[in-house]
Design a protein around this motif. Sequence first.
Motif, PDB file in Angstrom:
ATOM      1  N   UNK A  53       0.844  -1.193   0.000  1.00  0.00           N
ATOM      2  CA  UNK A  53       0.000   0.000   0.000  1.00  0.00           C
ATOM      3  C   UNK A  53       0.879   1.244   0.000  1.00  0.00           C
ATOM      4  N   UNK A  54       1.947   1.199   0.774  1.00  0.00           N
ATOM      5  CA  UNK A  54       2.872   2.333   0.835  1.00  0.00           C
ATOM      6  C   UNK A  54       3.467   2.618  -0.545  1.00  0.00           C
ATOM      7  N   UNK A  55       3.845   1.566  -1.264  1.00  0.00           N
ATOM      8  CA  UNK A  55       4.424   1.754  -2.601  1.00  0.00           C
ATOM      9  C   UNK A  55       3.426   2.382  -3.562  1.00  0.00           C
ATOM     10  N   UNK A  56       2.181   1.922  -3.498  1.00  0.00           N
ATOM     11  CA  UNK A  56       1.143   2.508  -4.366  1.00  0.00           C
ATOM     12  C   UNK A  56       0.891   3.967  -4.009  1.00  0.00           C
ATOM     13  N   UNK A  57       0.897   4.276  -2.731  1.00  0.00           N
ATOM     14  CA  UNK A  57       0.696   5.658  -2.290  1.00  0.00           C
ATOM     15  C   UNK A  57       1.838   6.542  -2.770  1.00  0.00           C
ATOM     16  N   UNK A  58       3.058   6.054  -2.649  1.00  0.00           N
ATOM     17  CA  UNK A  58       4.221   6.818  -3.125  1.00  0.00           C
ATOM     18  C   UNK A  58       4.155   7.027  -4.636  1.00  0.00           C
ATOM     19  N   UNK A  59       3.754   6.009  -5.370  1.00  0.00           N
ATOM     20  CA  UNK A  59       3.624   6.140  -6.826  1.00  0.00           C
ATOM     21  C   UNK A  59       2.546   7.163  -7.186  1.00  0.00           C
ATOM     22  N   UNK A  60       1.447   7.127  -6.468  1.00  0.00           N
ATOM     23  CA  UNK A  60       0.366   8.092  -6.711  1.00  0.00           C
ATOM     24  C   UNK A  60       0.847   9.511  -6.434  1.00  0.00           C
ATOM     25  N   UNK A  83      -6.815  27.361  -8.524  1.00  0.00           N
ATOM     26  CA  UNK A  83      -7.682  26.324  -7.960  1.00  0.00           C
ATOM     27  C   UNK A  83      -7.155  24.925  -8.269  1.00  0.00           C
ATOM     28  N   UNK A  84      -6.641  24.726  -9.487  1.00  0.00           N
ATOM     29  CA  UNK A  84      -6.068  23.422  -9.848  1.00  0.00           C
ATOM     30  C   UNK A  84      -4.839  23.107  -9.003  1.00  0.00           C
ATOM     31  N   UNK A  85      -3.975  24.102  -8.812  1.00  0.00           N
ATOM     32  CA  UNK A  85      -2.782  23.896  -7.999  1.00  0.00           C
ATOM     33  C   UNK A  85      -3.162  23.620  -6.547  1.00  0.00           C
ATOM     34  N   UNK A  86      -4.110  24.374  -6.030  1.00  0.00           N
ATOM     35  CA  UNK A  86      -4.566  24.180  -4.655  1.00  0.00           C
ATOM     36  C   UNK A  86      -5.134  22.776  -4.463  1.00  0.00           C
ATOM     37  N   UNK A  87      -5.934  22.304  -5.427  1.00  0.00           N
ATOM     38  CA  UNK A  87      -6.510  20.963  -5.334  1.00  0.00           C
ATOM     39  C   UNK A  87      -5.422  19.899  -5.400  1.00  0.00           C
ATOM     40  N   UNK A  88      -4.441  20.091  -6.270  1.00  0.00           N
ATOM     41  CA  UNK A  88      -3.339  19.128  -6.378  1.00  0.00           C
ATOM     42  C   UNK A  88      -2.551  19.060  -5.074  1.00  0.00           C
ATOM     43  N   UNK A  89      -2.314  20.194  -4.452  1.00  0.00           N
ATOM     44  CA  UNK A  89      -1.602  20.220  -3.165  1.00  0.00           C
ATOM     45  C   UNK A  89      -2.418  19.492  -2.102  1.00  0.00           C
ATOM     46  N   UNK A  90      -3.725  19.708  -2.081  1.00  0.00           N
ATOM     47  CA  UNK A  90      -4.588  19.007  -1.119  1.00  0.00           C
ATOM     48  C   UNK A  90      -4.545  17.496  -1.338  1.00  0.00           C
ATOM     49  N   UNK A 135      -3.237  14.582   1.289  1.00  0.00           N
ATOM     50  CA  UNK A 135      -4.017  13.407   1.679  1.00  0.00           C
ATOM     51  C   UNK A 135      -3.181  12.136   1.539  1.00  0.00           C
ATOM     52  N   UNK A 136      -2.413  12.039   0.459  1.00  0.00           N
ATOM     53  CA  UNK A 136      -1.534  10.873   0.287  1.00  0.00           C
ATOM     54  C   UNK A 136      -0.476  10.842   1.385  1.00  0.00           C
ATOM     55  N   UNK A 137       0.062  12.003   1.730  1.00  0.00           N
ATOM     56  CA  UNK A 137       1.064  12.062   2.796  1.00  0.00           C
ATOM     57  C   UNK A 137       0.467  11.666   4.141  1.00  0.00           C
ATOM     58  N   UNK A 138      -0.806  11.978   4.356  1.00  0.00           N
ATOM     59  CA  UNK A 138      -1.467  11.527   5.586  1.00  0.00           C
ATOM     60  C   UNK A 138      -1.499  10.007   5.619  1.00  0.00           C
ATOM     61  N   UNK A 139      -1.771   9.397   4.474  1.00  0.00           N
ATOM     62  CA  UNK A 139      -1.767   7.933   4.395  1.00  0.00           C
ATOM     63  C   UNK A 139      -0.384   7.376   4.739  1.00  0.00           C
TER      64      UNK A 139
END
Length: 114
Positions: free
Chosen positions: A2-9, A83-90, A94-98
């Motif tokens: 799961x960690x590897x998939x999260x890092x890839x994402x 807005x696109x940049x802000x959404x990408x950062x969010x 979320x991935x970093x929280x995972x």
Amino acid sequence: MIRDRTLQARVKLVGKLPITGELLRGSLLERTVRHTKGCPKCARGEGHQVFVLTVTYAGGRTQQFSVRRERIAEVRRWLDNYQKLKQAIEDICELNHELLRPGPHRRRMGRRHD
């Protein structure tokens, strides 16, 4: 796994970041201004259409900028980029929280103390 998939994402999202200097934070407002005297257009009730960029800062302070009609498309594009940049950062956050969540509990290897 799961960690590897999260890092890839996360790598994929970082690669798609809309990196540009054409960013603008705020809201584009369309207003109608009406003069009280001497304007035939206002006397007919039509008024004058104006565009204003409103930006709110910390502490509730607001600043407004008049925007010329010929720059409206550009301002809308810059607002959209923000807005696109802000959404990408969010999404990256979320991935970093995972990634911060602890993995499955594993038994420690070694001797048991009875």
